[in-house]
Design an enzyme around this catalytic site. Structure first.
Site, mmCIF file in Angstrom:
data_model
loop_
_atom_site.group_PDB
_atom_site.id
_atom_site.type_symbol
_atom_site.label_atom_id
_atom_site.label_comp_id
_atom_site.label_asym_id
_atom_site.label_seq_id
_atom_site.Cartn_x
_atom_site.Cartn_y
_atom_site.Cartn_z
ATOM 1 N N ASP A 8 -8.553 -5.457 -0.240
ATOM 2 C CA ASP A 8 -7.444 -6.389 -0.396
ATOM 3 C C ASP A 8 -7.549 -7.415 0.732
ATOM 4 O O ASP A 8 -8.514 -7.403 1.504
ATOM 5 C CB ASP A 8 -6.115 -5.633 -0.372
ATOM 6 C CG ASP A 8 -5.009 -6.335 -1.142
ATOM 7 O OD1 ASP A 8 -5.207 -7.498 -1.557
ATOM 8 O OD2 ASP A 8 -3.950 -5.732 -1.333
ATOM 9 N N GLU A 10 -4.401 -9.041 2.527
ATOM 10 C CA GLU A 10 -3.287 -9.201 3.465
ATOM 11 C C GLU A 10 -3.480 -8.392 4.736
ATOM 12 O O GLU A 10 -2.960 -8.755 5.796
ATOM 13 C CB GLU A 10 -1.966 -8.804 2.793
ATOM 14 C CG GLU A 10 -1.516 -9.757 1.705
ATOM 15 C CD GLU A 10 -2.113 -9.423 0.345
ATOM 16 O OE1 GLU A 10 -1.704 -10.032 -0.653
ATOM 17 O OE2 GLU A 10 -3.003 -8.545 0.279
ATOM 18 N N HIS A 60 -7.999 -8.522 -4.511
ATOM 19 C CA HIS A 60 -6.877 -9.377 -4.109
ATOM 20 C C HIS A 60 -6.673 -10.549 -5.062
ATOM 21 O O HIS A 60 -7.616 -11.298 -5.359
ATOM 22 C CB HIS A 60 -7.111 -9.928 -2.704
ATOM 23 C CG HIS A 60 -6.079 -10.935 -2.290
ATOM 24 N ND1 HIS A 60 -4.802 -10.585 -1.918
ATOM 25 C CD2 HIS A 60 -6.122 -12.297 -2.226
ATOM 26 C CE1 HIS A 60 -4.112 -11.671 -1.623
ATOM 27 N NE2 HIS A 60 -4.888 -12.723 -1.804
ATOM 28 N N HIS A 104 -2.195 -3.437 2.734
ATOM 29 C CA HIS A 104 -0.914 -3.792 3.346
ATOM 30 C C HIS A 104 0.154 -2.793 2.917
ATOM 31 O O HIS A 104 -0.029 -2.030 1.968
ATOM 32 C CB HIS A 104 -0.496 -5.200 2.914
ATOM 33 C CG HIS A 104 -0.429 -5.345 1.423
ATOM 34 N ND1 HIS A 104 0.655 -4.945 0.672
ATOM 35 C CD2 HIS A 104 -1.341 -5.832 0.541
ATOM 36 C CE1 HIS A 104 0.417 -5.176 -0.602
ATOM 37 N NE2 HIS A 104 -0.789 -5.712 -0.712
ATOM 38 N N HIS A 115 4.357 -6.143 0.332
ATOM 39 C CA HIS A 115 4.828 -6.267 -1.041
ATOM 40 C C HIS A 115 4.175 -5.141 -1.833
ATOM 41 O O HIS A 115 3.326 -4.410 -1.315
ATOM 42 C CB HIS A 115 4.460 -7.625 -1.654
ATOM 43 C CG HIS A 115 2.992 -7.848 -1.804
ATOM 44 N ND1 HIS A 115 2.182 -8.260 -0.759
ATOM 45 C CD2 HIS A 115 2.165 -7.689 -2.872
ATOM 46 C CE1 HIS A 115 0.931 -8.354 -1.182
ATOM 47 N NE2 HIS A 115 0.891 -8.012 -2.463
ATOM 48 N N GLU A 134 0.944 0.031 -3.083
ATOM 49 C CA GLU A 134 -0.475 -0.020 -3.449
ATOM 50 C C GLU A 134 -1.279 1.098 -2.787
ATOM 51 O O GLU A 134 -2.205 1.650 -3.378
ATOM 52 C CB GLU A 134 -1.034 -1.397 -3.096
ATOM 53 C CG GLU A 134 -0.410 -2.493 -3.946
ATOM 54 C CD GLU A 134 -0.680 -3.901 -3.443
ATOM 55 O OE1 GLU A 134 -1.806 -4.157 -2.968
ATOM 56 O OE2 GLU A 134 0.233 -4.748 -3.529
#
Length: 276
Positions: A8, A10, A60, A104, A115, A134
């Site tokens: 990902d 972030e 991502h 994240h 998020h 996630e």
């Protein structure tokens, strides 16, 4: 030894703002370069541990962030979308271990760019009654496939979330959250060395397969929009807890794939692309 890496953005070294991780952002090009460096550090660690097959999934947003020419030549890349398994595309029980790079924390957590899968549309999620984002859903789905998640990199809040989910996973904080868009950054070279060494250690000796998981799991999602929840009730097996919360029960990874359909429905109704 076959290694799978879901990456990902972030939670990547040095990144703190949407402009760092979204195409068109003023620092996006730098962000995708940093993303490649974090992945390459993980690849080097896997090679040190004896990996002879490494698959990287760009997980991502548009899933076209990693430039193939920037990736370590020992790794193969899954790039683009749609993907039936989204952030876990290409993961099968044939892999010996999975790594989560640049992850994240979940929605509502005080981590950098926190998020759950979509930027604002998902307010909360639960897997068998346990709050999940996630990190937890990726871990549970990998376990259902018989693949252990052995290492995660991200900010300190993401690392704590992973430890709370499974304390055996090696975590590497590459930054320390001060707020959702601010962090104390580890020096780049220090962070990449830490990632490389942690991955090598996590894979030595060879990881054990996870214990058998329950045949079924229940995923519940609370949406920002009641319209999304109401529309999802048209999918067989989806039921409502309230006007904005829906749930479904099934086996993983099929439940993970169904959740991907939920996000596509939400995107079509809100004009918001899945963020991941």
């Amino acid at each position: 030894m076959r290694i799978y890496i879901s990456v990902d953005m972030e939670g990547v070294t040095g990144l703190v703002d949407a402009d760092d991780v979204q195409p068109g952002g003023r620092d996006y090009e730098r962000g995708r370069s940093m993303m490649a460096e974090d992945v390459n550090a993980a690849v080097r660690g896997a090679l040190t541990a004896g990996a002879d097959d490494i698959l990287v999934n760009d997980a991502h947003g548009p899933m076209r962030n990693l430039l193939p020419e920037a990736l370590h030549p020992a790794a193969r890349l899954v790039r683009g979308k749609p993907k039936r398994m989204g952030m876990l595309e290409g993961l099968t029980g044939e892999y010996d271990a999975a790594l989560c790079v640049g992850y994240h924390s979940r929605a509502g957590a005080p981590g950098v760019l926190s998020h759950s899968f979509m930027g604002h549309e998902i307010e909360d999620m639960w897997l068998d009654g346990r709050p999940v984002g996630e990190i937890g859903l990726a871990h549970a789905t990998a376990a259902a496939l018989g693949v252990p998640v052995v290492a995660l990199t991200g900010d300190d809040v993401a690392c704590a979330e992973m430890t709370a989910w499974d304390a055996s996973v090696v975590t590497v904080p590459v930054k320390y959250a001060h707020d959702r868009f601010a962090a104390e950054l580890r020096p780049e070279a220090e962070a990449w060395k830490a990632v490389e060494e942690a991955v090598a250690a996590a894979l030595s000796p060879a990881p054990r397969r996870p214990a058998a998981v329950a045949a079924e799991a229940t995923l519940a999602v609370r949406w920002q929009s009641a319209s999304v929840a109401a529309t999802l009730l048209g999918i067989p097996g989806v039921t409502a807890d309230d006007s904005r919360t829906v749930r479904a029960t099934g086996g993983l990874p099929s439940l993970y794939r169904q959740f991907g359909v939920w996000m596509r429905v939400a995107s079509s109704l809100t004009s918001q692309a899945p963020y991941c």
